[in-house]
Design a protein around this motif. Sequence first.
Motif, PDB file in Angstrom:
ATOM      1  N   TYR A 237       0.833  -1.205   0.000  1.00 17.45           N
ATOM      2  CA  TYR A 237       0.000   0.000   0.000  1.00 17.45           C
ATOM      3  C   TYR A 237       0.872   1.262   0.000  1.00 17.45           C
ATOM      4  CZ  TYR A 237      -3.088   3.669   1.715  1.00 17.45           C
ATOM      5  OH  TYR A 237      -3.773   4.851   1.876  1.00 17.45           O
ATOM      6  N   LEU A 238       1.900   1.299   0.840  1.00 18.56           N
ATOM      7  CA  LEU A 238       2.759   2.475   0.906  1.00 18.56           C
ATOM      8  C   LEU A 238       3.530   2.674  -0.390  1.00 18.56           C
ATOM      9  CD1 LEU A 238       4.210   2.386   4.538  1.00 18.56           C
ATOM     10  CD2 LEU A 238       2.359   3.800   3.633  1.00 18.56           C
ATOM     11  N   SER A 239       3.923   1.588  -1.042  1.00 13.97           N
ATOM     12  CA  SER A 239       4.656   1.716  -2.308  1.00 13.97           C
ATOM     13  C   SER A 239       3.792   2.337  -3.393  1.00 13.97           C
ATOM     14  CB  SER A 239       5.164   0.345  -2.760  1.00 13.97           C
ATOM     15  OG  SER A 239       4.089  -0.492  -3.169  1.00 13.97           O
ATOM     16  N   GLN A 240       2.482   2.180  -3.270  1.00 10.26           N
ATOM     17  CA  GLN A 240       1.551   2.714  -4.263  1.00 10.26           C
ATOM     18  C   GLN A 240       1.136   4.152  -3.966  1.00 10.26           C
ATOM     19  OE1 GLN A 240      -1.644  -0.131  -4.025  1.00 10.26           O
ATOM     20  NE2 GLN A 240      -0.610  -1.635  -5.319  1.00 10.26           N
ATOM     21  N   HIS A 241       1.216   4.556  -2.681  1.00 11.43           N
ATOM     22  CA  HIS A 241       0.645   5.844  -2.305  1.00 11.43           C
ATOM     23  C   HIS A 241       1.628   6.816  -1.651  1.00 11.43           C
ATOM     24  CE1 HIS A 241      -3.450   4.536  -3.230  1.00 11.43           C
ATOM     25  NE2 HIS A 241      -3.153   3.393  -2.644  1.00 11.43           N
ATOM     26  N   ALA A 242       2.877   6.454  -1.515  1.00 13.28           N
ATOM     27  CA  ALA A 242       3.846   7.362  -0.895  1.00 13.28           C
ATOM     28  C   ALA A 242       5.250   7.037  -1.380  1.00 13.28           C
ATOM     29  CB  ALA A 242       3.785   7.242   0.631  1.00 13.28           C
ATOM     30  N   VAL A 243       6.081   8.061  -1.418  1.00 16.89           N
ATOM     31  CA  VAL A 243       7.497   7.871  -1.737  1.00 16.89           C
ATOM     32  C   VAL A 243       8.267   8.093  -0.446  1.00 16.89           C
ATOM     33  CG1 VAL A 243       9.454   8.657  -3.104  1.00 16.89           C
ATOM     34  CG2 VAL A 243       7.150   8.687  -4.095  1.00 16.89           C
ATOM     35  N   LEU A 244       8.760   7.004   0.130  1.00 19.10           N
ATOM     36  CA  LEU A 244       9.412   7.073   1.436  1.00 19.10           C
ATOM     37  C   LEU A 244      10.819   6.486   1.354  1.00 19.10           C
ATOM     38  CD1 LEU A 244       6.434   5.766   3.621  1.00 19.10           C
ATOM     39  CD2 LEU A 244       7.206   8.148   3.394  1.00 19.10           C
ATOM     40  N   PRO A 245      11.743   7.001   2.169  1.00 18.02           N
ATOM     41  CA  PRO A 245      13.084   6.420   2.218  1.00 18.02           C
ATOM     42  C   PRO A 245      13.016   4.965   2.676  1.00 18.02           C
ATOM     43  CG  PRO A 245      13.013   8.555   3.336  1.00 18.02           C
ATOM     44  CD  PRO A 245      11.599   8.163   3.063  1.00 18.02           C
ATOM     45  N   GLU A 246      13.934   4.159   2.226  1.00 17.50           N
ATOM     46  CA  GLU A 246      13.976   2.748   2.607  1.00 17.50           C
ATOM     47  C   GLU A 246      14.001   2.585   4.122  1.00 17.50           C
ATOM     48  OE1 GLU A 246      14.232  -1.423   2.294  1.00 17.50           O
ATOM     49  OE2 GLU A 246      13.705   0.100   0.793  1.00 17.50           O
ATOM     50  N   GLU A 247      14.759   3.446   4.793  1.00 18.31           N
ATOM     51  CA  GLU A 247      14.900   3.364   6.241  1.00 18.31           C
ATOM     52  C   GLU A 247      13.555   3.556   6.943  1.00 18.31           C
ATOM     53  OE1 GLU A 247      18.287   4.901   9.411  1.00 18.31           O
ATOM     54  OE2 GLU A 247      17.615   6.229   7.820  1.00 18.31           O
ATOM     55  N   THR A 248      12.705   4.424   6.383  1.00 21.41           N
ATOM     56  CA  THR A 248      11.407   4.706   6.981  1.00 21.41           C
ATOM     57  C   THR A 248      10.485   3.495   6.898  1.00 21.41           C
ATOM     58  OG1 THR A 248      11.615   7.051   6.426  1.00 21.41           O
ATOM     59  CG2 THR A 248       9.400   6.253   6.886  1.00 21.41           C
ATOM     60  N   LEU A 249      10.712   2.618   5.946  1.00 19.22           N
ATOM     61  CA  LEU A 249       9.885   1.424   5.802  1.00 19.22           C
ATOM     62  C   LEU A 249      10.301   0.293   6.743  1.00 19.22           C
ATOM     63  CD1 LEU A 249       9.603   1.261   1.901  1.00 19.22           C
ATOM     64  CD2 LEU A 249       7.849   2.042   3.512  1.00 19.22           C
ATOM     65  N   ARG A 250      11.474   0.407   7.350  1.00 17.57           N
ATOM     66  CA  ARG A 250      11.978  -0.678   8.180  1.00 17.57           C
ATOM     67  C   ARG A 250      11.086  -1.014   9.383  1.00 17.57           C
ATOM     68  NH1 ARG A 250      14.501  -4.087   5.240  1.00 17.57           N
ATOM     69  NH2 ARG A 250      15.779  -2.986   3.722  1.00 17.57           N
ATOM     70  N   PRO A 251      10.518  -0.021  10.091  1.00 18.11           N
ATOM     71  CA  PRO A 251       9.620  -0.383  11.190  1.00 18.11           C
ATOM     72  C   PRO A 251       8.449  -1.247  10.727  1.00 18.11           C
ATOM     73  CG  PRO A 251      10.300   1.890  11.429  1.00 18.11           C
ATOM     74  CD  PRO A 251      10.785   1.440  10.074  1.00 18.11           C
ATOM     75  N   LEU A 252       7.887  -0.919   9.568  1.00 13.68           N
ATOM     76  CA  LEU A 252       6.787  -1.717   9.032  1.00 13.68           C
ATOM     77  C   LEU A 252       7.261  -3.114   8.646  1.00 13.68           C
ATOM     78  CD1 LEU A 252       4.122  -0.604   6.436  1.00 13.68           C
ATOM     79  CD2 LEU A 252       5.354  -2.747   6.145  1.00 13.68           C
ATOM     80  N   LEU A 253       8.371  -3.195   7.918  1.00 11.38           N
ATOM     81  CA  LEU A 253       8.829  -4.472   7.384  1.00 11.38           C
ATOM     82  C   LEU A 253       9.404  -5.410   8.448  1.00 11.38           C
ATOM     83  CD1 LEU A 253      10.596  -3.153   4.174  1.00 11.38           C
ATOM     84  CD2 LEU A 253       8.509  -4.538   4.240  1.00 11.38           C
ATOM     85  N   GLU A 254       9.933  -4.848   9.539  1.00 11.01           N
ATOM     86  CA  GLU A 254      10.693  -5.670  10.478  1.00 11.01           C
ATOM     87  C   GLU A 254      10.132  -5.725  11.899  1.00 11.01           C
ATOM     88  OE1 GLU A 254      14.697  -4.221  10.288  1.00 11.01           O
ATOM     89  OE2 GLU A 254      14.943  -4.741   8.168  1.00 11.01           O
ATOM     90  N   HIS A 255       8.978  -5.092  12.176  1.00  7.56           N
ATOM     91  CA  HIS A 255       8.534  -5.059  13.572  1.00  7.56           C
ATOM     92  C   HIS A 255       8.056  -6.411  14.093  1.00  7.56           C
ATOM     93  CE1 HIS A 255       4.608  -4.396  11.564  1.00  7.56           C
ATOM     94  NE2 HIS A 255       4.032  -4.780  12.692  1.00  7.56           N
ATOM     95  N   HIS A 256       7.870  -7.385  13.197  1.00  6.90           N
ATOM     96  CA  HIS A 256       7.523  -8.738  13.644  1.00  6.90           C
ATOM     97  C   HIS A 256       8.665  -9.737  13.441  1.00  6.90           C
ATOM     98  CE1 HIS A 256       3.431  -8.211  14.954  1.00  6.90           C
ATOM     99  NE2 HIS A 256       3.116  -7.590  13.835  1.00  6.90           N
ATOM    100  N   GLU A 257       9.829  -9.254  13.017  1.00 11.29           N
ATOM    101  CA  GLU A 257      11.003 -10.117  12.938  1.00 11.29           C
ATOM    102  C   GLU A 257      11.583 -10.279  14.344  1.00 11.29           C
ATOM    103  OE1 GLU A 257      11.764 -11.652  10.323  1.00 11.29           O
ATOM    104  OE2 GLU A 257      11.143 -10.473   8.573  1.00 11.29           O
ATOM    105  N   ARG A 258      12.337 -11.366  14.549  1.00 12.67           N
ATOM    106  CA  ARG A 258      12.924 -11.638  15.850  1.00 12.67           C
ATOM    107  C   ARG A 258      14.407 -11.981  15.677  1.00 12.67           C
ATOM    108  NH1 ARG A 258       9.142  -9.200  16.704  1.00 12.67           N
ATOM    109  NH2 ARG A 258       7.227  -9.797  17.793  1.00 12.67           N
ATOM    110  N   VAL A 259      15.207 -11.649  16.662  1.00 17.09           N
ATOM    111  CA  VAL A 259      16.656 -11.808  16.528  1.00 17.09           C
ATOM    112  C   VAL A 259      17.078 -13.267  16.339  1.00 17.09           C
ATOM    113  CG1 VAL A 259      17.207  -9.696  17.786  1.00 17.09           C
ATOM    114  CG2 VAL A 259      16.940 -11.851  19.046  1.00 17.09           C
TER     115      VAL A 259
END
Length: 304
Positions: A237-259
Amino acid sequence: MRKQIPIEQLRVGMYVVGLDRSWIKTPFWRHRMQVESLDHIEALRACGVRSVEIDTEKGLDLASQGGIVSTVDPSSARIAALSSSRASSPQGKEPSTPFEEELSVAKEVYKQAKVVIGQAMGDAREGRGLDIEAISKVSEGLLESVLRNTEALSSLSRLKSFDEYTFFHSVNVAILALAMGRHLGMPREALSRLGLGALLHDIGKMKIPHDLLNAPRRLEAGEREIIKQHVMRGAEYLSQHAVLPEETLRPLLEHHERVDGSGYPTGRRRKELSQFGLIASIVDIYDAITADRVYHEGVPPIRL
């Protein structure tokens, strides 16, 4: 060694392990902490704290005649001092606004943030475009408040609404992420990107059936897999409706990843995760487990 002292004797550098009231009634999201500034002491006073328990093995002590002595070794003291300096702000300055003064501003900032993120969630659910300018503006408002006084806005992150959990959660995660980033000494530009990314970390949940998100029962395996789709659907959805830095997408992409690699959507391990992602995962879990949900009662922060 632990000892009880009146709030008037509390000094920067002491390590607090207990208060004369519940931590839930204070602005601090850590229930054990090093006193890093005079503003911390002022915030405790403002909450009505009259006495605290300190651990003299982890921080400063009071000498028998009222002076202050350190019971930690010099190297530890230097580390604590550096940590305190970094935590003050990205530029190393003390908070510029007293807790009580900033609190009234923070309440308005929080209110505006909830309204804006609520609108963004609604737009996402209906497939409309994203008002990234409005979201960025409110994200900057959160950041400015955190820079003026971390504790004021952090105290409001305890606000939870059973019916509007997703909206409150998104704002709370942004606040806690900014507070943690500031404590780690991140520069302002990085904090700005972190705050915006944290606000949008759960936007993909609007693409998941509402009755599934709020099901008052343990989900079946297939339903849990549907819930997990919110990460990639949010990114889409964000890729279609906003131009954001890669770093800004990290909370969305990684908040359910685990160490340990047990998270989703990619199963990345510690060395593959960004700092933004690690911060988002920590504060996301913290806010989730301290909130009342349809399927569980929140855990009081004092028990964490």
